[in-house]
Design a protein around this motif. Structure first.
Motif, short mmCIF file in Angstrom:
data_model
loop_
_atom_site.label_atom_id
_atom_site.label_comp_id
_atom_site.label_asym_id
_atom_site.label_seq_id
_atom_site.Cartn_x
_atom_site.Cartn_y
_atom_site.Cartn_z
N ARG A 1 1.08 -1.28 0.01
CA ARG A 1 0.09 -0.17 0.05
C ARG A 1 1.33 1.27 -0.06
NH1 ARG A 1 -3.03 -3.46 3.80
NH2 ARG A 1 -1.91 -2.23 5.21
N LEU A 2 1.73 1.26 0.98
CA LEU A 2 3.29 1.93 0.89
C LEU A 2 3.35 2.82 -0.87
CD1 LEU A 2 4.58 4.58 1.94
CD2 LEU A 2 6.11 2.61 2.83
N THR A 3 4.18 2.07 -1.04
CA THR A 3 4.80 1.79 -2.05
C THR A 3 4.01 2.14 -3.85
OG1 THR A 3 6.77 -0.04 -1.82
CG2 THR A 3 5.37 0.55 -4.14
N ALA A 4 2.26 1.96 -3.02
CA ALA A 4 1.08 1.74 -4.21
C ALA A 4 1.20 3.50 -4.16
CB ALA A 4 0.18 1.16 -4.17
N ASP A 5 1.03 4.05 -2.43
CA ASP A 5 0.66 5.05 -2.67
C ASP A 5 2.17 5.96 -3.24
OD1 ASP A 5 -0.31 7.55 -1.67
OD2 ASP A 5 0.77 7.11 0.50
N ILE A 6 3.57 6.05 -3.36
CA ILE A 6 4.33 6.04 -3.83
C ILE A 6 4.50 6.18 -5.08
CG2 ILE A 6 7.38 6.43 -4.20
CD1 ILE A 6 6.72 5.28 -0.86
N CYS A 7 4.42 5.52 -5.72
CA CYS A 7 4.02 5.02 -6.86
C CYS A 7 2.89 6.13 -8.11
CB CYS A 7 3.63 3.83 -7.52
SG CYS A 7 5.23 2.78 -7.58
N ALA A 8 2.26 5.98 -7.23
CA ALA A 8 0.66 7.05 -7.82
C ALA A 8 1.15 8.38 -7.82
CB ALA A 8 -0.37 6.61 -6.86
N ARG A 9 2.18 9.23 -6.40
CA ARG A 9 2.37 10.36 -6.36
C ARG A 9 3.03 10.68 -6.57
NH1 ARG A 9 1.74 10.04 -1.18
NH2 ARG A 9 3.07 9.09 -0.97
N TYR A 10 4.07 9.64 -7.86
CA TYR A 10 4.73 10.46 -8.46
C TYR A 10 4.96 10.01 -9.96
CZ TYR A 10 7.56 12.20 -3.97
OH TYR A 10 7.75 12.41 -2.91
N TYR B 1 4.20 -9.12 -4.10
CA TYR B 1 4.63 -7.88 -3.36
C TYR B 1 4.43 -7.02 -4.79
CZ TYR B 1 6.53 -3.80 -1.51
OH TYR B 1 6.83 -2.92 -1.23
N LEU B 2 4.52 -7.21 -5.96
CA LEU B 2 4.09 -6.74 -7.34
C LEU B 2 2.35 -6.32 -7.73
CD1 LEU B 2 7.09 -6.93 -10.12
CD2 LEU B 2 6.22 -4.69 -8.03
N LYS B 3 1.81 -7.74 -7.09
CA LYS B 3 0.76 -7.91 -6.71
C LYS B 3 0.22 -6.83 -6.60
CE LYS B 3 -2.84 -11.62 -7.64
NZ LYS B 3 -3.06 -12.75 -8.07
N LEU B 4 0.30 -7.13 -5.06
CA LEU B 4 -0.22 -6.45 -4.29
C LEU B 4 -0.63 -4.58 -4.44
CD1 LEU B 4 1.23 -8.54 -0.56
CD2 LEU B 4 -1.79 -8.15 -1.52
N VAL B 5 0.79 -4.33 -5.20
CA VAL B 5 1.19 -2.53 -5.31
C VAL B 5 0.54 -2.45 -6.28
CG1 VAL B 5 2.81 -0.87 -6.34
CG2 VAL B 5 3.35 -3.54 -4.48
N ARG B 6 0.03 -2.88 -7.57
CA ARG B 6 -0.76 -3.31 -8.12
C ARG B 6 -2.07 -3.00 -8.04
NH1 ARG B 6 3.10 -6.92 -11.86
NH2 ARG B 6 4.48 -5.53 -12.56
N THR B 7 -2.58 -4.09 -7.29
CA THR B 7 -4.43 -3.92 -6.76
C THR B 7 -4.39 -2.89 -6.05
OG1 THR B 7 -3.74 -5.21 -4.14
CG2 THR B 7 -3.84 -6.08 -7.33
N SER B 8 -3.23 -2.12 -5.19
CA SER B 8 -3.47 -1.37 -4.09
C SER B 8 -3.37 0.32 -5.70
CB SER B 8 -2.39 -0.82 -3.48
OG SER B 8 -2.86 -2.28 -2.75
N VAL B 9 -3.07 0.07 -6.48
CA VAL B 9 -2.76 1.52 -7.11
C VAL B 9 -3.25 1.97 -7.29
CG1 VAL B 9 -1.31 3.07 -8.89
CG2 VAL B 9 -0.56 0.96 -7.85
N THR B 10 -4.20 4.03 -6.91
CA THR B 10 -5.00 3.99 -7.51
C THR B 10 -5.18 5.17 -8.57
OG1 THR B 10 -4.66 6.11 -5.66
CG2 THR B 10 -5.96 4.46 -5.10
#
Length: 190
Positions: free
Chosen positions: A140-149, A181-190
């Motif tokens: 969730r943290l990584t997805a948040d960072i990815c979305a922000r930048y 991990y990447l699957k969890l990141v991708r499902t959390s990206v908004t």
């Protein structure tokens, strides 16, 4: 690579010369729900990212110790290193350096300038320490960072500390489950 460095140098110069530095608030968080635990100022450098350095990577670390070990060394000015975040086995997250600043986490100046570092409690050779709660909170943290930048949620942009050029580290190690991990990141990206 030279063009990238030149462009960033011009952006840094303009940003600082313009007097447009963003206001700072002690303890302000970049990730909702994180706890603020400030790293020593000797372990990071003031910046204005992404205005002066483009942020296009997330670097995944494993501390080779406990959550409290990571926080202790990040607060030690003699350690000369800190990641932006530390994730505990139960999923609790501490932010130790603001994302707009450059944390000394990867062992490579350019990667430090262009990335956000996430440290994880545990050991590279103990897969049982990588809990579901840790993976979920970190993703969730990584997805948040990815979305922000606007960082793509892929292995070219979410990298292991061991993959940073010039590093001698092995983390997060062979037991870090990148597919999960990447699957969890991708499902959390908004």
């Amino acid at each position: 690579m030279g063009a990238y460095a030149g462009q960033d140098e011009l952006k840094r110069w303009w940003w600082h010369a313009s007097g447009r530095e963003r206001p700072r608030t002690d303890g302000a968080l970049d990730h909702a729900g994180a706890e603020w635990v400030a790293a020593s100022s000797a372990n990071w450098r003031r910046a204005e990212r992404p205005a002066d350095y483009a942020v296009d990577r997330v670097v995944i670390h494993v501390v080779q110790g406990s959550y409290s070990d990571a926080l202790r060394v990040f607060r030690d000015p003699l350690h000369r290193a800190a990641a932006h975040y530390v994730v505990r086995k139960d999923g609790h997250i501490a932010q130790t350096v603001r994302e707009l600043d450059v944390a000394f986490h990867s062992g490579n100046r350019e990667f430090n300038e262009r990335s956000v570092g996430i440290e994880h409690e545990g050991y590279v050779d103990r897969p049982d320490g990588f809990t579901e709660a840790m993976y979920a909170a970190s993703a969730r943290l990584t997805a948040d960072i990815c979305a922000r930048y606007a960082i793509p949620a892929d292995r070219s942009h979410i990298v292991a500390h061991s993959e940073v050029p010039g590093t001698d580290h092995t983390d997060p190690g062979p037991y870090w489950d990148w597919d999960r991990y990447l699957k969890l990141v991708r499902t959390s990206v908004t």
